[in-house]
Design a protein around this motif. Structure first.
Motif: not given
Length: 133
Positions: A73-81
């Motif tokens: 999706t190109g969601a190239n921001y920080t993702h955390i769990l």
């Protein structure tokens, strides 16, 4: 999501954090991720950062699937769990995804939005929140 430890200090990085809680099974969540990725690239990170949290990524299989969705999706921001430390924030009470928290630099939740939005709607909300800080 990449194995780095994250604390509440992450909010101090930007005036406004758009904290988007999503799930790998949620079509509306996945559909808005490209727009959030574009917005993340358009704002100066000192002003706005976008962070994603795939709520159902709790085992290695789902984490890998979440990573593939982020890439697709190109969601190239920080993702955390998700962690149990987040109970204090009320994440255990989330009933619908996507749910998005607007958080100030001090870690205070200033608004909560339930449901997906278009890029234009997100931009309007972000600009409104920035103006009120």
């Amino acid at each position: 999501i990449n194995g780095n430890e994250v604390t509440q200090q992450i909010f101090a990085n930007s005036d406004l954090t758009v904290f988007n809680v999503w799930a790998t099974y949620c079509g509306p969540c996945i559909n808005e991720m490209p727009s959030l990725g574009e917005l993340s690239a358009e704002y100066d990170t000192a002003s706005v950062q976008i962070i994603g949290l795939p709520m159902d990524a709790t085992d290695s299989k789902t984490i890998e699937y979440a990573k593939s969705l982020i890439e697709q999706t190109g969601a190239n921001y920080t993702h955390i769990l998700y962690s149990t430390d987040m109970y204090d924030w009320g994440f255990d009470e989330i009933q619908y995804v996507p749910t998005t928290f607007f958080v100030d630099r001090e870690g205070n939740v200033i608004d909560v939005v339930v449901g997906s939005k278009s890029k234009e709607d997100w931009k309007a909300l972000i600009d409104e929140k920035l103006a009120s800080l």
